[in-house]
Structures are given as C-alpha cells and as structure tokens.
Design a protein around this motif. Structure first.
Motif, short mmCIF file in Angstrom:
data_model
loop_
_atom_site.label_atom_id
_atom_site.label_comp_id
_atom_site.label_asym_id
_atom_site.label_seq_id
_atom_site.Cartn_x
_atom_site.Cartn_y
_atom_site.Cartn_z
N GLU A 142 25.63 40.70 -8.28
CA GLU A 142 26.55 39.82 -8.98
C GLU A 142 27.10 38.75 -8.04
OE1 GLU A 142 30.90 40.19 -11.09
OE2 GLU A 142 29.48 41.83 -11.40
N GLU A 143 27.40 39.14 -6.82
CA GLU A 143 27.90 38.20 -5.82
C GLU A 143 26.79 37.27 -5.33
OE1 GLU A 143 30.61 36.39 -3.24
OE2 GLU A 143 31.09 37.93 -4.72
N ILE B 66 32.07 44.26 0.23
CA ILE B 66 31.73 45.01 -0.98
C ILE B 66 31.66 46.50 -0.66
CG2 ILE B 66 29.90 45.47 -2.67
CD1 ILE B 66 29.36 42.42 -2.67
N SER C 145 32.06 52.17 -6.22
CA SER C 145 30.73 52.77 -6.31
C SER C 145 30.36 53.53 -5.05
CB SER C 145 29.67 51.69 -6.57
OG SER C 145 29.88 51.09 -7.81
N SER D 219 34.28 48.64 -2.82
CA SER D 219 33.65 49.09 -4.06
C SER D 219 33.91 50.57 -4.36
CB SER D 219 32.14 48.88 -3.98
OG SER D 219 31.50 49.49 -5.08
N SER E 110 24.49 46.56 -8.31
CA SER E 110 24.92 45.57 -9.32
C SER E 110 26.02 44.68 -8.77
CB SER E 110 25.42 46.28 -10.58
OG SER E 110 24.36 46.92 -11.24
N GLU E 111 26.98 45.26 -8.06
CA GLU E 111 28.07 44.46 -7.48
C GLU E 111 27.53 43.48 -6.43
OE1 GLU E 111 31.71 46.66 -6.38
OE2 GLU E 111 30.75 48.36 -7.41
#
Length: 170
Positions: A79-80, A95, A101, A99, A75-76
């Motif tokens: 999103e980017e 990331i 995550s 992150s 998801s991250e």
C-alpha cells in the motif's frame, strides 16, 4: 555496547560490509517496485524489483514465528509502495515497527520478534548487514550527531581495532 552501570561506549571496529541495507540518511536504500500494464491484453505483468525479492523473503519466514500476519504486513508494505515505485528502507522499517501484523509476533520462547523478522528478511534478500542512521529515535543522551548502529550478519565481518589476533580459548 553496554558497559558497567549502563554506560554506553562507542566501539572502534573494522567492518567488512559489501552490500548493507541502509536505513535513513542520504543513502537510504530504496526498494523499487514495478508492475507493467499491458493495455492490449488488459492485464498486469509479474511485479519486479528489489521490493518483490524482499516480500518473497518475508513469505519464506512465514510459519517460523507465532502471531505473525504475513499477508497483512505485505499488504501494508505494498500500500505504501504502489504509488511511489517502491519504498525507502526507513519507511519499510517504520512499518515493521508500527504494524499490528507483526508487532505481536513471537519466537518459540515468547519473545517479541518484529525486529528479528525484519533482520531475517533483510538477510534472506541478500544484504550482508544493516546500517541504521536513524538511531536518534532511541532517545539516549549518549547519542551524538553522526552516530549510527551497524548489524553485521556474520561475526567474520566485524573486528575490534584493538584485536591483535592473540585471543585464545585456552
């Protein structure tokens, strides 16, 4: 490589990388992402591009590491990438580095595994190595302008310039 007394030395080597992921610099790899919209049917098509292949590789790794939030990381990344038609390898690496995550992910021995997860996803996507041009972030006084790190995924891809083929296990 590390020498005596934590002195770092540059190693002249022969490399055979045919398709490396390049992080940073003028040739920073771009992982494209495209999702077409069909206005007549009012629906999106299947996403396509190199980033989709990379995300599939992340999903293949799911379950190998502990405390790894695979879908949170994806998801991250998306999103980017969504508004930019993809993501650069340097932004993707950042990331992975930042992150939550993936930052608490560990291997079976309890070692932090975020860099290994990145490396493994890169290899599973089809790149044969990694060239990191952003090593100034390591803040080592030995780093000079133009230095870079290379990760070859197979030992047959790298050889010392001093190797004369005379090594023997006997």
């Amino acid at each position: 490589s590390r020498g005596l007394g934590d002195v770092y030395k540059r190693q002249p080597v022969y490399l055979s990388l045919k398709d490396p992921l390049i992080v940073g610099g003028d040739k920073d790899t771009f992982l494209d992402y495209e999702e077409t919209y069909d206005e007549e049917n009012e629906e999106y098509g299947e996403p396509e591009g190199l980033l989709v292949e990379f995300i599939d590789s992340i999903r293949e790794i799911d379950g190998i590491y502990h405390d790894f939030n695979t879908e949170g990381l994806i998801s991250e990344i998306l999103e980017e990438a969504m508004d930019n038609g993809g993501i650069s390898a340097s932004d993707l690496y950042n990331i992975f580095k930042e992150s939550e995550s993936v930052n608490y992910a560990t291997d079976d021995d309890g070692n932090i595994a975020n860099h290994e997860i990145f490396r493994e996803a890169v290899e599973r996507t089809g790149w044969d190595g990694l060239i990191d041009n952003e090593i100034s972030r390591f803040n080592m006084k030995q780093i000079q302008e133009g230095d870079f790190h290379v990760v070859a995924f197979s030992p047959t891809q790298i050889k010392s310039v001093y190797n004369k083929g005379t090594w023997s296990p006997n």
